[in-house]
Design an enzyme around this catalytic site. Sequence first.
Site, mmCIF file in Angstrom:
data_model
loop_
_atom_site.group_PDB
_atom_site.id
_atom_site.type_symbol
_atom_site.label_atom_id
_atom_site.label_comp_id
_atom_site.label_asym_id
_atom_site.label_seq_id
_atom_site.Cartn_x
_atom_site.Cartn_y
_atom_site.Cartn_z
ATOM 1 N N TYR A 149 21.312 20.971 64.889
ATOM 2 C CA TYR A 149 22.371 19.955 64.813
ATOM 3 C C TYR A 149 21.748 18.695 64.241
ATOM 4 C CZ TYR A 149 25.738 16.463 66.592
ATOM 5 O OH TYR A 149 26.634 15.432 66.726
ATOM 6 N N ASP A 244 14.037 16.810 60.952
ATOM 7 C CA ASP A 244 14.899 15.962 61.777
ATOM 8 C C ASP A 244 14.203 15.791 63.126
ATOM 9 O OD1 ASP A 244 16.706 14.952 63.577
ATOM 10 O OD2 ASP A 244 18.380 16.233 62.946
ATOM 11 N N LYS A 272 16.806 7.674 68.498
ATOM 12 C CA LYS A 272 16.551 7.744 69.949
ATOM 13 C C LYS A 272 15.364 6.883 70.383
ATOM 14 C CE LYS A 272 18.937 12.182 70.281
ATOM 15 N NZ LYS A 272 20.183 12.154 71.006
HETATM 16 N N1 HOZ Z 1 22.257 14.391 69.901
HETATM 17 C C1 HOZ Z 1 22.430 14.536 71.304
HETATM 18 C C2 HOZ Z 1 21.745 15.729 71.824
HETATM 19 N N2 HOZ Z 1 22.243 16.919 71.359
HETATM 20 C C3 HOZ Z 1 23.837 14.542 71.731
HETATM 21 C C4 HOZ Z 1 24.304 13.173 71.838
HETATM 22 C C5 HOZ Z 1 25.751 13.134 71.715
HETATM 23 O O1 HOZ Z 1 26.292 13.884 70.894
HETATM 24 O O2 HOZ Z 1 26.337 12.348 72.444
#
Ligand code: HOZ
Length: 435
Positions: A149, A244, A272
């Site tokens: 993702y 990523d 992050k």
């Molecule tokens: N990227 C985050 C971990 N998969 C999810 C954060 C979100 O979509 O709120």
Amino acid sequence: MPHTPVSRPASAAAFERANRVIPGGVNSPARAFGAVGGSPLFIARAEGPFLFDVDGRRYLDFVGSWGPMILGHAHPAVVEAAISAVKNGSSYGAPCVLETQLAEMVIEAVPSVEMVRFVSSGTEATMSAIRLARGFTGRDLIVKFAGCYHGHVDSLLVSAGSSALTHGVPNSPGVPSGCTQDTLILKFNDSAALTELFGAKGEKIAGVILEPIVGNMGLVPPTAEFRRALRQLTRHHGSLLIYDEVMTGFRLGYGGAQVLLGDSPDLSCFGKIIGGGYPVGAYGGRAEIMRKVMPAGPVFQAGTLSGNPVAMAAGIATLAQLKMNPPYARLEEQSKRLGDGFLKAAASAGVPVQFNRVGSMWTLFFTNTPVTDLDTAKTSDTKRFAKFFWEMMDRGVYLPCSQFEAAFTCSAMTDDHIAQTIIAASEALQAVVKG
Ligand code: HOZ
């Protein structure tokens, strides 16, 4: 220890109220508890390893805002940095030295990165990195892997992990087919398919993007062979290798997964941790590539809040702490102990599980099949996961609310917290068996 399910009336009421004005009551679907049912916790405050909800309950937090809070919540050095920055104004829409300072820290820590551009989210970072890969190579095709993702970029919202997977929309309505026609999907860890694809289309591939250690289908590490194939094929065909590291950056070591693994991608994305809990993203790489970004070069990318001074200050303070007092060895040791405890508890409860872990990122999969890609991740018993999730919550342990998200250990956790979590898991796994 017998236990009664906990009710959380204040969170339930807050969720009901939010649902009237915010779609699904949340501002990101990962938070909605869609896969486990019930109301999400509404958080009143957070401190160290703990979240406190609006019902006044305390939880040991293994989500850490989905990764950023490696130092725990409200770390004094980060709070102080953010407060002193905000006193100097929240946003300038003009350059400030804090941006250069954080860029220098990232570059010093990550050998493959010679220049970096800050944006405001991980989504923006990956979106900009693939635009740059296309602009630099003059090619259109991007390769991604099922279950990875990269935020909600249209062209990458295909076979996506994280909440897209949790909510069953790995290919979202609203993304025109024209946006995804140049995105090619392969299975993670499948070197043979990658070799075959490059054999057929290598000269048209602008870049390959992946989470080098995947967190978004649950934690899935890459094989050495897969990483070798990625680097050799992209180099041979003049395509860019894009890591990523939004989740793994500065999480799996000072720098990130690439430093831990000894890899050298062409472009990397961060977010992050480098914002210390504030909205930040970044992409960076070799100077010859980065100099194509406007205004140094022709590839357009912009943002009013990019390089925001408060986020930069929090990021600088976070990286300074991680450098001065590296928590990585202890996080490794504690997370390993946690996994060993979970596995022992699962064996004694008779629950088949896999514990995948790299450093302080981990997932307990409810399956007896080793998890190496999306197909094997999906063999997990998500009903058992949901039961386990709530049993842990009721024992004061907050885990990601989906089987397909990694959990995070933070440096504010003590050995006692780890021991308490193992006890909670043993009880929860016994309850899982009873159904
Ligand atoms: N990227 C985050 C971990 N998969 C999810 C954060 C979100 O979509 O709120």
